[in-house]
Enzyme design. Structure first.
Site, short mmCIF file in Angstrom:
data_model
loop_
_atom_site.label_atom_id
_atom_site.label_comp_id
_atom_site.label_asym_id
_atom_site.label_seq_id
_atom_site.Cartn_x
_atom_site.Cartn_y
_atom_site.Cartn_z
CB CYS A 1 -22.00 -21.49 98.47
SG CYS A 1 -21.11 -20.75 97.16
N1 NDP Z 1 -25.81 -17.31 94.54
C1 NDP Z 1 -25.38 -17.89 95.28
O1 NDP Z 1 -25.00 -19.14 94.82
C2 NDP Z 1 -25.26 -17.43 97.00
C3 NDP Z 1 -25.67 -16.68 97.28
N2 NDP Z 1 -25.65 -16.19 98.79
C4 NDP Z 1 -25.96 -15.19 99.02
O2 NDP Z 1 -27.68 -15.05 98.79
C5 NDP Z 1 -27.29 -13.57 99.04
C6 NDP Z 1 -28.30 -13.64 97.33
O3 NDP Z 1 -27.80 -14.35 96.63
P1 NDP Z 1 -28.48 -14.28 95.06
O4 NDP Z 1 -29.40 -14.89 94.95
O5 NDP Z 1 -27.21 -14.88 94.34
O6 NDP Z 1 -27.67 -12.48 94.68
P2 NDP Z 1 -29.34 -11.78 93.82
O7 NDP Z 1 -28.18 -10.56 93.45
O8 NDP Z 1 -28.84 -12.81 92.42
O9 NDP Z 1 -29.84 -11.17 94.06
C7 NDP Z 1 -30.43 -9.82 94.83
C8 NDP Z 1 -31.53 -9.80 95.32
O10 NDP Z 1 -31.88 -8.63 96.36
C9 NDP Z 1 -32.94 -7.69 96.10
N3 NDP Z 1 -32.23 -6.90 96.32
C10 NDP Z 1 -30.99 -5.46 96.23
N4 NDP Z 1 -31.37 -4.92 97.68
C11 NDP Z 1 -32.37 -4.79 97.75
C12 NDP Z 1 -33.01 -4.09 99.32
N5 NDP Z 1 -31.93 -3.05 99.57
N6 NDP Z 1 -34.17 -4.90 99.57
C13 NDP Z 1 -34.49 -5.30 99.10
N7 NDP Z 1 -34.60 -6.56 98.15
C14 NDP Z 1 -32.91 -5.92 97.31
C15 NDP Z 1 -32.73 -7.38 95.06
O11 NDP Z 1 -33.14 -7.24 93.69
P3 NDP Z 1 -32.81 -5.43 93.34
O12 NDP Z 1 -31.49 -4.68 93.30
O13 NDP Z 1 -34.06 -5.88 91.89
O14 NDP Z 1 -33.85 -4.58 94.67
C16 NDP Z 1 -32.33 -9.03 93.95
O15 NDP Z 1 -33.60 -9.81 94.37
C17 NDP Z 1 -26.60 -13.26 99.20
O16 NDP Z 1 -25.67 -12.39 100.42
C18 NDP Z 1 -25.00 -14.07 98.39
O17 NDP Z 1 -24.40 -13.83 99.44
C19 NDP Z 1 -25.27 -17.32 99.90
C20 NDP Z 1 -24.76 -18.95 98.92
C21 NDP Z 1 -25.15 -18.64 97.82
C1 X2W Z 2 -19.01 -18.01 92.26
C2 X2W Z 2 -18.98 -17.29 93.11
O1 X2W Z 2 -19.13 -15.98 92.64
N1 X2W Z 2 -19.47 -17.82 94.62
C3 X2W Z 2 -19.62 -16.17 95.07
C4 X2W Z 2 -19.88 -16.94 96.82
C5 X2W Z 2 -21.62 -17.44 96.94
C6 X2W Z 2 -22.01 -17.37 98.38
O2 X2W Z 2 -21.61 -18.80 98.92
O3 X2W Z 2 -22.10 -16.30 98.45
P1 X2W Z 2 -22.13 -16.04 100.21
O4 X2W Z 2 -21.15 -16.32 101.26
O5 X2W Z 2 -21.47 -14.48 99.66
O6 X2W Z 2 -22.93 -16.22 100.92
C7 X2W Z 2 -18.44 -16.08 95.46
O7 X2W Z 2 -17.50 -16.45 95.02
O8 X2W Z 2 -17.91 -15.22 95.95
#
Ligand code: NDP
Ligand code: X2W
Length: 326
Positions: A155
């Site tokens: 992000c």
């Molecule tokens: N949040 C953000 O703004 C951003 C996030 N990202 C990246 O996107 C990814 C997801 O982030 P985010 O949505 O915030 O994470 P969350 O913690 O909100 O969601 C993670 C999801 O993964 C599932 N999960 C965990 N372990 C497994 C597994 N072994 N197999 C299948 N499903 C699994 C969880 O469900 P359960 O544990 O119940 O199985 C849950 O549905 C991360 O890599 C993050 O770094 C990238 C850009 C922005």
């Molecule tokens: C507020 C906050 O905690 N933000 C996350 C970044 C989220 C993101 O972009 O995730 P990945 O690059 O891990 O996919 C962090 O700083 O780790």
């Protein structure tokens, strides 16, 4: 019609991309998945997110049988899972022939040496990593169309690179300084003390050591100083970036450089007018605003996105559409 499996669908980015894919006439959802032992397995997505009550789908455990069913039925998987989970799942689905859109950081560096330092693991699939393309949609469209392994950017890197990449040829030797504030959804849905309501207060974190610093530097081609901050709001990132440009750079040069976005419908650029989070949250847009001091050669550019949309799910959707030529 392309059939997409969404893994990690109960998380913030997974639920967000589920809602986006559900609204696309040329895409169908093959299934929504969580981990095999998830407390949410079997539950309707709408139980977790009543805002999505129009989506009548349950969360299935990602068992061995479920993975085989995905291979039979899906054209692509979206991995909205943490880095170490994506590392293995991406390689497995890629090697079985599916297109993979990974929201984690597990495939964003071509150089395997970066992973132990920034992610704490050795990269176990260098052959798949070699095929991975960085899914910065406005910049890498032909590569995204050509590869089945897409590493969707982080992000903060999306906000920062969208602002800085047009300026690459104008940058002086000083490192761009990026100060960025993120909403708490950036840290994911799982409970953690530092993201709980009474703990969150505007503060820098990961100073001089956040893994997005090398991600930005790698894909910009220049070192940067990157300082993230956690803000007490839910969604959005505002990155305010200070750069010194090469001597002799003019406002016209900068305007011309940002002209690269004239044909990019999701990126809006303003001169002497700065973006606000409220204008981008819940949208796939990036708003940029810049001001230049010709006497000193310093430029300040601010970049606003929704971390769950342009910073994750809607950029992944852009990549899916580019890849499948939709
Ligand atoms: N949040 C953000 O703004 C951003 C996030 N990202 C990246 O996107 C990814 C997801 O982030 P985010 O949505 O915030 O994470 P969350 O913690 O909100 O969601 C993670 C999801 O993964 C599932 N999960 C965990 N372990 C497994 C597994 N072994 N197999 C299948 N499903 C699994 C969880 O469900 P359960 O544990 O119940 O199985 C849950 O549905 C991360 O890599 C993050 O770094 C990238 C850009 C922005
Ligand atoms: C507020 C906050 O905690 N933000 C996350 C970044 C989220 C993101 O972009 O995730 P990945 O690059 O891990 O996919 C962090 O700083 O780790």
């Amino acid at each position: 019609m392309k059939n997409i499996a969404i893994i990690g669908a109960s998380g913030y980015t997974g639920a967000q991309i589920t809602s986006l894919i559900d609204a696309e006439p040329e895409l169908a959802i093959q299934g929504l998945y969580v981990s095999e032992n998830s407390l949410d397995k079997g539950r309707p997505l709408a139980d977790l997110y009543p805002v999505y009550s129009h989506i009548d789908l349950c969360l299935s455990p990602l068992t061995a049988e479920a993975k085989e069913k995905i291979l039979d039925e899906a054209d692509a998987v979206v991995l909205a899972t943490e880095h170490s989970v994506s590392l293995e799942l991406a390689a497995w689905f890629y090697e079985q022939g599916l297109a993979v859109f990974d929201l984690s950081g597990a495939y964003r560096f071509a150089d395997t040496a970066q992973y132990p330092k920034w992610y704490g693991f050795e990269h176990s699939h260098p052959e798949v990593l070699a095929e991975a393309v960085y899914g910065l949609a406005e910049w890498n469209a032909p590569q995204i169309a050509a590869s089945r392994m897409i590493a969707v950017p982080g992000c903060y890197p999306t906000a920062s690179l969208t602002a800085l990449k047009p300026l690459a040829a104008l940058l002086g030797p000083a490192r761009p300084v990026i100060n960025a504030v993120s909403g708490v959804t950036g840290a994911g849905r799982k409970a953690q003390l530092h993201t709980s309501f009474c703990e969150v207060s505007l503060t820098p974190y990961g100073v001089l050591g956040h893994r997005h610093q090398p991600e930005i530097a790698t894909h910009l081609g220049q070192e940067v100083i990157f300082t993230p901050h956690l803000g007490n709001f839910k969604r959005g990132i505002l990155a305010t970036i200070t750069v010194q440009l090469k001597p002799g750079t003019t406002e016209a040069d900068i305007a011309s450089a940002y002209g690269v976005y004239d044909t990019a419908p999701l990126v809006t650029v303003k001169h002497n007018q700065f973006p606000k989070l409220d204008d981008v949250v819940h949208t796939p847009n990036c708003h940029l605003g810049w001001k230049f001091d010709a006497a000193s050669g310093y430029l300040v550019v601010a970049s606003a996105i929704d971390n769950l949309m342009k910073g994750a799910a809607s950029q992944a959707l852009q990549c899916i559409k580019l890849h499948f030529a939709l």
